[in-house]
Each structure stands twice: as structure tokens, then as C-alpha cells.
Write an enzyme that holds these catalytic residues in place. Structure first.
Site, short mmCIF file in Angstrom:
data_model
loop_
_atom_site.label_atom_id
_atom_site.label_comp_id
_atom_site.label_asym_id
_atom_site.label_seq_id
_atom_site.Cartn_x
_atom_site.Cartn_y
_atom_site.Cartn_z
N HIS A 63 -67.75 61.71 53.82
CA HIS A 63 -67.39 63.07 53.40
C HIS A 63 -65.87 63.17 53.48
O HIS A 63 -65.31 63.19 54.57
CB HIS A 63 -68.06 64.10 54.31
CG HIS A 63 -69.55 64.05 54.25
ND1 HIS A 63 -70.28 64.73 53.29
CD2 HIS A 63 -70.46 63.37 54.98
CE1 HIS A 63 -71.57 64.49 53.47
NE2 HIS A 63 -71.72 63.66 54.49
N LEU A 64 -65.22 63.21 52.32
CA LEU A 64 -63.76 63.25 52.29
C LEU A 64 -63.24 64.69 52.20
O LEU A 64 -62.04 64.92 52.29
CB LEU A 64 -63.21 62.39 51.15
CG LEU A 64 -63.57 60.90 51.24
CD1 LEU A 64 -62.94 60.12 50.08
CD2 LEU A 64 -63.14 60.29 52.57
N ASN A 95 -70.83 67.17 48.58
CA ASN A 95 -70.86 68.54 49.14
C ASN A 95 -69.47 69.08 49.43
O ASN A 95 -69.14 69.49 50.54
CB ASN A 95 -71.75 68.61 50.39
CG ASN A 95 -71.26 67.74 51.53
OD1 ASN A 95 -70.50 66.79 51.32
ND2 ASN A 95 -71.70 68.04 52.73
N ASP A 155 -76.61 65.20 49.66
CA ASP A 155 -76.47 64.96 51.10
C ASP A 155 -75.85 66.14 51.84
O ASP A 155 -74.89 66.76 51.39
CB ASP A 155 -75.63 63.72 51.37
CG ASP A 155 -75.57 63.47 52.86
OD1 ASP A 155 -76.62 63.19 53.45
OD2 ASP A 155 -74.49 63.63 53.46
N HIS A 182 -81.09 62.61 51.52
CA HIS A 182 -80.93 63.06 52.92
C HIS A 182 -82.32 63.59 53.31
O HIS A 182 -82.69 64.69 52.92
CB HIS A 182 -79.86 64.14 52.98
CG HIS A 182 -79.76 64.86 54.28
ND1 HIS A 182 -78.62 64.83 55.06
CD2 HIS A 182 -80.64 65.63 54.95
CE1 HIS A 182 -78.83 65.57 56.15
NE2 HIS A 182 -80.05 66.07 56.10
N HIS A 235 -78.77 57.49 56.06
CA HIS A 235 -78.79 57.59 57.54
C HIS A 235 -80.19 57.62 58.17
O HIS A 235 -80.58 58.62 58.76
CB HIS A 235 -77.96 58.77 58.02
CG HIS A 235 -78.10 60.06 57.23
ND1 HIS A 235 -79.30 60.63 56.93
CD2 HIS A 235 -77.16 60.86 56.70
CE1 HIS A 235 -79.09 61.75 56.25
NE2 HIS A 235 -77.79 61.90 56.09
N ASN A 281 -76.33 65.38 62.13
CA ASN A 281 -77.53 65.49 61.30
C ASN A 281 -77.67 64.21 60.48
O ASN A 281 -76.81 63.92 59.65
CB ASN A 281 -77.37 66.70 60.38
CG ASN A 281 -78.54 66.87 59.43
OD1 ASN A 281 -79.39 65.98 59.31
ND2 ASN A 281 -78.57 67.99 58.73
N ASP A 308 -71.37 57.84 57.18
CA ASP A 308 -71.57 59.30 57.23
C ASP A 308 -70.39 59.98 57.93
O ASP A 308 -70.55 60.94 58.67
CB ASP A 308 -72.90 59.67 57.90
CG ASP A 308 -73.30 61.13 57.62
OD1 ASP A 308 -72.62 61.80 56.81
OD2 ASP A 308 -74.28 61.60 58.21
N HIS A 312 -64.56 67.31 60.93
CA HIS A 312 -64.55 68.78 61.09
C HIS A 312 -63.33 69.18 61.89
O HIS A 312 -62.97 68.50 62.85
CB HIS A 312 -65.80 69.25 61.86
CG HIS A 312 -67.07 69.11 61.09
ND1 HIS A 312 -67.38 69.91 60.00
CD2 HIS A 312 -68.11 68.26 61.23
CE1 HIS A 312 -68.57 69.55 59.52
NE2 HIS A 312 -69.03 68.56 60.24
#
Ligand SMILES: [Zn+2]
Length: 433
Positions: A63-64, A95, A155, A182, A235, A281, A308, A312
Site C-alpha cells: 500500500h503506497l 485502495n 484488498d 482479501h 495474506h 488485517n 502487505d 499509517h
């Protein structure tokens, strides 16, 4: 881009952990591997004795955060983190805000990756418009765009509607795509805070049962078989999921799977600290699950490791457990964790690490120019890694914009010393080049 033309002679590295050899790189490609290469005039020489040479790592799942959450990560910082972790290509999950569900957004992400230049960014397209779970996104336009999207995933959310999942699997067949699921049955995980088991009972936190993952995986394996399409499972976190995937593969169905570094090393006992850095998750599971995941990665039931990587900002993570965001960073520690969990335990050799972290993810992602063997004529995407050092993980030293590493304070083996992307060093001496 003149650096691409530089000739490099990498002296004494051990390709795939084997006998020392010199690796010559010219014009972005490997031109020679063997003992005693002569360095042509003007060549850069890199002393690499004791270092293991692996093909550049490929991440199927990161997740970039750009566009939309540049306070957590940008393509610049995320791909720099990837290069420092030994990656030469990462798949960027859809996302974002806006969601990567059109040709326009996926091309934007792809172009930002090219501009940053630390590693290739391959956008993943959303399965449903806006990740809304009700209407399929424009797969064809994304597939035909400059980003050449082949992997589609919602995802962060599960494609829980069986009819939509069936249609998505049918749709991607037109361009040899794959749906990355996912697997999380939403009703079975409402309000869930951690793995459902002994630890959740003791802590009084709402449990996240293994069956919520396993039921979706079983359904989707059957759907993929029914329409003869390609399913990839994100995952995988439970021993039961491994059994279902093993069964599906025994049938010859087109099912592949990934496991994260954190699910290979950490267990739900850590939740007793109530430190949200361990909130993720799917959740951390039990020691028995970890053992099953390691065995499955070793025997090939699980095809690959995917990070994954989920950065944050502090305010979303350093808060009460119940409201903290799910996710952990992972790009800069992935290879070190795999050494700790898989290599130093005798479960995988370095050639198999190259398979699970480069060749297989590149094949699953339909990514040309990555995951190639270390051989003359191949693109010079490679990582030089020192397995002999052990250091405490300090997220303050990471290039990622976020600090939520669950390995903070742990002593892990290994250091990425250099990463080359098409013959150009993106990392040298453990630092951005
Ligand atoms: Zn996910």
C-alpha cells in the site's frame, strides 16, 4: 540516465548463496557471471565478498497510499523503502483516494513510480468501482492502459458477493489477468479486533475466527475452478487456509497464494500488550498457524512472500486498540524476517528465497523484466545482501514515511547492502544511491 550505461563489476558475491563469482553488469543487463572477471576501463568495482546475490525482489502487495494519503506514504517514500528492502518492483494496491479503478488513476500511479525511479511500480486495479462491492470496475481499460494492469483486487475489503466474484474471474481471462482476493467473510468479522482463540478470550476482545478467511478461500477456489480462471489469495494466515489451498492445487486449479513476513514470525500473544502496532488485517494468529504457514511456504503450497506494507501515520496507530488502524509496514524488513523465519530455521535455502520473493511473485503478477534468473542476458535487477550481521530494527531509520513496524526493537539478521534496477544502483552501502 547516463548511470544506466556504467559497467559494474561486482566482485566475489555468492549468487543464490552458492560459490563466489564476479557479476559484470553493462547497459542495464548482466553480461557475465563467473570467477575472475576483468574490469574494463572505466568500470565501477563493487567489493561484495560474503554478500549473497539474489534477483531483485518483487512485492505483490504493498500500500503506497498515493494518491490520497500522502501523510502516511508517497510513491517516492514507499518505493525508496522498497529499494532499501531489496525490491526492484512492487505492486501498489488499489485502495487509494481516488481508488485505482480507472485507466487514468492506474496510469497516474504507474507514471509516479517511473518518475521516482527507485523501483518499478505496477498498479493493481480495483475489482469493483470505488471498492464499493456492487459493480465491476473497468478492467479492460485498465488492462489496455500504459499501466498494463493484470492484477485486480479490492484488498482491504473482500469481494464477498459470489456473483460479482464469478464475473470478475470470468472477465480477467480475456487478458490473462488474476483476481487477488482479501478473504474475509464480512458478517463473521463484524467488530472483530483480533484472532478468535484462547488469547482473545483472555483479553476480552471480539474474535476474528479462522473460518471467516477459510470459507471465502474455499468458495473462491471452487469458483475459479468452475470458470477456469486464475485466483490469487492475499495474506493467507491460518493453518486451515493452507489445507484448502493444498487441496485446490492438488486438483490442478489455477490458485496461487501469498503469506506476509509478519504472519511468518509473530503470534496473537503479542496483542496482550494492547500495542496497536500489532493490530493487522488479517490478524496475527497462533503459533500452530505460524508453523503451518512456514511449512506451506517451504513446500510451495504458498507460492510467495508479499509484504502487505501498510503505512499509517502516528495519529491513526498510536491510539486505543479498538480504534487504531489495521496494518504494519514491511518493505524494509521483509528479507530479514524471511531469513529469521525461513532460512535460519533450515526451511528454505537462498535459491528458494529467490523463487518465493522474486520469480514466483513476478510470474503471478505477469510482470515482464522481473523475477528473471541471475544469468547473462537478463536485466540487471539484483540485490546484494549480508546475512551475517544482526541488528535491532529501528523504524526511525526507515525511509517509509510511517513508523508502524511490528519488528521495532527486535534483533533481526541481515542487511541489504545494494540494490540494482536495470543496472543502476538504487541502494549502495545500505543507503539510497
Ligand atoms: Zn488485505
Amino acid at each position: 540516465m547516463t548511470a544506466d550505461r556504467t559497467t559494474w563489476v561486482i566482485r566475489g558475491a555468492r549468487p543464490l548463496g552458492g560459490e563466489p563469482a564476479d557479476i559484470t553488469v553493462t547497459d542495464g543487463a548482466i553480461t557475465e557471471i563467473g570467477p575472475g572477471a576483468s574490469a574494463p576501463r572505466g568500470a565501477q568495482v563493487l567489493e561484495a565478498s560474503g554478500l549473497i546475490a539474489l534477483p531483485g525482489l518483487v512485492d505483490l502487495h504493498a500500500h503506497l497510499r498515493e494518491p490520497g494519503r500522502e501523510d502516511a506514504e508517497t510513491i517516492e517514500t514507499g518505493t525508496l523503502a522498497a529499494a532499501l528492502g531489496g525490491f526492484t518492483a512492487v505492486h501498489a494496491m488499489a485502495n487509494t483516494d481516488p481508488v485505482a479503478d480507472t485507466a487514468g488513476v492506474t496510469e497516474q500511479i504507474w507514471r509516479l513510480g517511473r518518475a521516482a525511479g527507485h523501483c518499478d511500480v505496477q498498479p493493481v486495479g480495483a475489482v469493483t468501482a470505488g471498492l464499493g462491492g456492487s459493480r465491476l470496475a473497468e478492467f479492460g481499460a485498465m488492462a489496455e492502459s500504459a499501466a498494463r494492469v493484470r492484477v485486480f483486487s479490492d484488498d482491504g475489503r473482500c469481494v464477498s458477493d459470489a456473483v460479482l466474484m464469478r464475473r470478475a474471474l470470468e472477465y480477467v481471462k480475456a487478458f490473462d489477468g488474476v483476481i487477488a482476493q482479501h478473504a474475509q467473510e464480512p458478517r463473521l468479522t463484524e467488530g472483530a479486533q483480533m484472532n478468535e482463540g484462547v488469547a482473545s478470550g483472555r483479553l476480552g476482545l471480539a474474535g476474528w475466527p479462522a473460518v471467516a478467511e477459510e470459507a471465502v478461500i474455499a468458495r473462491d477456489c471452487l469458483l475459479a475452478a468452475h470458470v477456469d480462471s486464475a485466483l490469487h489469495i492475499c495474506h493467507v494466515s491460518t493453518a486451515g487456509s493452507v489445507e484448502i489451498i493444498r487441496w485446490a492445487k492438488s486438483k490442478g486449479w489455477r490458485v496461487t497464494a501469498e503469506v506476509t513476513p509478519h504472519h511468518l514470525l509473530l503470534t496473537d500473544d503479542l496483542v496482550a500488550t494492547y500495542d496497536p502496532v500489532y493490530k493487522v488485517n488479517p490478524p496475527l494468529r497462533t503459533a500452530a498457524d505460524v508453523a503451518a504457514l512456514r511449512e506451506a511456504l517451504a513446500d510451495g503450497t504458498i507460492d510467495c512472500v508479499a509484504t502487505d506494507h501498510a503505512p499509517h501515520p502516528v495519529e491513526d496507530k498510536e491510539t486505543e486498540w479498538a480504534v487504531a488502524a489495521h496494518g504494519m509496514t514491511g518493505l524494509e524488513t521483509a528479507l530479514r524476517v524471511v531469513q529469521e523465519a525461513m532460512v535460519d530455521t533450515g526451511l528454505l535455502g537462498w535459491a528458494q528465497v529467490a523463487d518465493r520473493m522474486s520469480a514466483r511473485p513476478a510470474a503471478i503478477g505477469r510482470l515482464a523484466g522481473h523475477g528473471q534468473p541471475l544469468a547473462p542476458g537478463e536485466p540487471a535487477n539484483l540485490v546484494l545482501y549480508n546475512p551475517a550481521v544482526r541488528e535491532v530494527v529501528d523504524p526511525a531509520m526507515h525511509a517509509s514515511r510511517s513508523r508502524n513496524s511490528p519488528f521495532a526493537g527486535m534483533t533481526l539478521p541481515g542487511q541489504v547492502v545494494a540494490t540494482f534496477l536495470r543496472g543502476r544502483p538504487t541502494v549502495l552501502d545500505g543507503k539510497p544511491s
